[in-house]
Design a protein around this motif. Sequence first.
Motif, PDB file in Angstrom:
ATOM      1  N   ASN A   1       3.987   1.629  -5.751  1.00  0.00           N
ATOM      2  CA  ASN A   1       4.138   0.585  -6.757  1.00  0.00           C
ATOM      3  C   ASN A   1       5.308   0.934  -7.668  1.00  0.00           C
ATOM      4  O   ASN A   1       5.161   1.662  -8.645  1.00  0.00           O
TER       5      ASN A   1
ATOM      6  N   HIS B   1      -3.002  -4.139  -4.008  1.00  0.00           N
ATOM      7  CA  HIS B   1      -2.973  -2.876  -4.747  1.00  0.00           C
ATOM      8  C   HIS B   1      -1.737  -2.744  -5.636  1.00  0.00           C
ATOM      9  O   HIS B   1      -1.678  -1.853  -6.460  1.00  0.00           O
TER      10      HIS B   1
ATOM     11  N   GLY C   1       1.629  -2.416  -4.595  1.00  0.00           N
ATOM     12  CA  GLY C   1       2.854  -1.850  -4.011  1.00  0.00           C
ATOM     13  C   GLY C   1       3.906  -2.936  -3.833  1.00  0.00           C
ATOM     14  O   GLY C   1       3.586  -4.124  -3.808  1.00  0.00           O
TER      15      GLY C   1
ATOM     16  N   ASP D   1      -3.619   3.542   0.246  1.00  0.00           N
ATOM     17  CA  ASP D   1      -2.411   3.825  -0.526  1.00  0.00           C
ATOM     18  C   ASP D   1      -1.848   5.201  -0.179  1.00  0.00           C
ATOM     19  O   ASP D   1      -2.602   6.168  -0.007  1.00  0.00           O
TER      20      ASP D   1
ATOM     21  N   TRP E   1       1.576   5.621  -6.762  1.00  0.00           N
ATOM     22  CA  TRP E   1       1.202   4.974  -8.025  1.00  0.00           C
ATOM     23  C   TRP E   1       1.246   6.022  -9.131  1.00  0.00           C
ATOM     24  O   TRP E   1       0.781   7.170  -8.931  1.00  0.00           O
TER      25      TRP E   1
ATOM     26  N   ARG F   1       0.796  -1.218   0.000  1.00  0.00           N
ATOM     27  CA  ARG F   1       0.000   0.000   0.000  1.00  0.00           C
ATOM     28  C   ARG F   1       0.843   1.290   0.000  1.00  0.00           C
ATOM     29  O   ARG F   1       0.301   2.375   0.200  1.00  0.00           O
TER      30      ARG F   1
ATOM     31  N   ARG G   1      -7.326  -1.547  -6.818  1.00  0.00           N
ATOM     32  CA  ARG G   1      -7.029  -0.483  -5.855  1.00  0.00           C
ATOM     33  C   ARG G   1      -8.283   0.042  -5.166  1.00  0.00           C
ATOM     34  O   ARG G   1      -8.177   0.772  -4.180  1.00  0.00           O
TER      35      ARG G   1
END
Length: 613
Positions: free
Chosen positions: A134, A159, A161, A491, A496, A131, A152
């Motif tokens: 990524n 998600h 990461g 997140d 991201w 989280r 996500r």
Amino acid sequence: MFIIMFSFLIWPAHLFASAPIVKKVAPTFWWAGMKNPELQILLYGDRIAACDVTLSSRDVELKEVVKQTNPNYLLLYVDLSEAAPQTFDIVLKKGKKVVTVPYELKARSRNGNDIEGFTASDVLYLIMPDRFANGNPDNDVVPGMLENKVDRNGQYARHGGDLKGVADHLDYLADLGVTTIWLNPIQENDMPDGSYHGYAITDYYQVDRRLGSNEEFKALAEQAHQKGLKVVMDMIFNHCGSENYLFKDKPSTDWFNFKSHYTQTSFKTASVQDIHASEYERRLATDGWFTQVMPDLNHRNRHVARYLIQSSIWWIEYAGINGIRQDTHPYADFDFMSQWCREVLDEYPRFNIVGETWLNSNVLVSFWQKDSRLAAPRNSNLPTVMDFPLTDLMNKAFDEETTDWGGGLYRLYDYLTQDLVYPNPMSLLIFLDNHDTSRFYKKAEDTANLTRYKQALLFLLTTRGIPQLYYGTEIVMAADKSEGDGMLRRDFPGGWSGDKSDCFTAEGRSDLQNEAFDYTRKLLNWRKGNDVIGKGSLTHFSIMSNVYVYERKYGEHSAVVIMNGSDEPQEINLTPYREVLPAASATDFLSGRTVELGEKLSLEPRESLLLCF
Ligand code: CA
């Protein structure tokens, strides 16, 4: 590298129908020259128990070969006290069929004393790798793994990461001023769902491929060290994931508690220390399973114990980590955990281990700390325990009106007056929140009251103990546990590509977030390497005029915190505090202004001063 070589050598044997196939070897390799010369090598393969075992090495002694009720396992115990670094063959013979398993004993690149644990000089930053960021979208989905999609929007979904995402932001963390990163578990969790949090390990020797590789983790630890950051790994000995091969095809039913039959733990671990507890309750708390898909390992089985202890030493030696956070510590067998801590600290004397001791009083938490008089004559050997009671108090103290006899900051003062119960108060892990609790701000709209955060952070970073921050605290991420655990693990914005805002940069943060971030960064960098806080004594005063005053002192230097716990201005008489105010004036680190320390001192509502002498 080893796995490739191993597969290559083993594969031809597959051509012989009756020849044994070895699927797993644990540990995957080991080192010559460890303090403890004994090594358990677990071999898993089709009916390998029918094989005779010999070793090709002259200086590795095969002491014991143990069969399990399941013929797919063999446990070898070898003596390495005379062994040089080498690769030797484990030779498995069944009739005319022979399979050789090469086994590597590496040369050590460290001596054990060179690994420095985390202490009160450090501040831990807790990251849930799925989280945070990524860094490598290519590993989001790994074909063949049971949970092979990312979403996500799903609070319990993966998600994407990963370790690369952490590595990409080491500079951000070093600049922020934390000194240690603690990652939620990174070991393989090949489970059909809920695998993002990492607490259902399916292979103790393998980084989950959706987070990265073992080599990537080792490189991450090295990079972190180069930037002055220590690394803490999360480990779980109490239970594993139900997709672990050790459970799916268990060596024997006594590898898991309640003879491998699902029996729910009561979660009431107070009964472990409760002198009035029934045996029924005590057993249910520790031997019951965390969930149906997290079977409870039987630590009283010596083979299980050795397997787990070795897995922790393997990661320390392999990656050079500085500490371990042990999950659900009181749910495991006391004597086994004690032995584990002792063996790790024998091998790495400066290492540190923190156990998750989620208990609701200082009496119960203190029981688990090394040298506790309450646990005597037993000794947990666990250097650091988690101060959960203080977390509860800190989540109330900065909202309430403080009086001289209760409420607000009085709660903190009153709690710290009881520190005599702890063998080592400086080695308590202290935190406002973590991945299992509501965040310090439950709702985003509450963050408008940043004074609450500023007082809490000042207290957290200047009182006794080892502070831990949860990722996103510095940008006042808010979350309420009642909305689901996944919401506590949102997140990090900017982790991201394509995120609406990038909170890793000042431009991406709101004004409020920048105010919180700048304050956090300023205090963390002041604390870093500051022996007054990292090594100093704590002297505090009872609440007077709704104000809490305490001093940290080391050698000739000191820092004094003066905190108004009231929504009203206060005027305090400085006479009671003379022993910690060695000068007629001092600079307040927070505002930069000079504060006159005459007879009286006026404080604004909720004002805090950090005076340095
Ligand atoms: Ca990824």
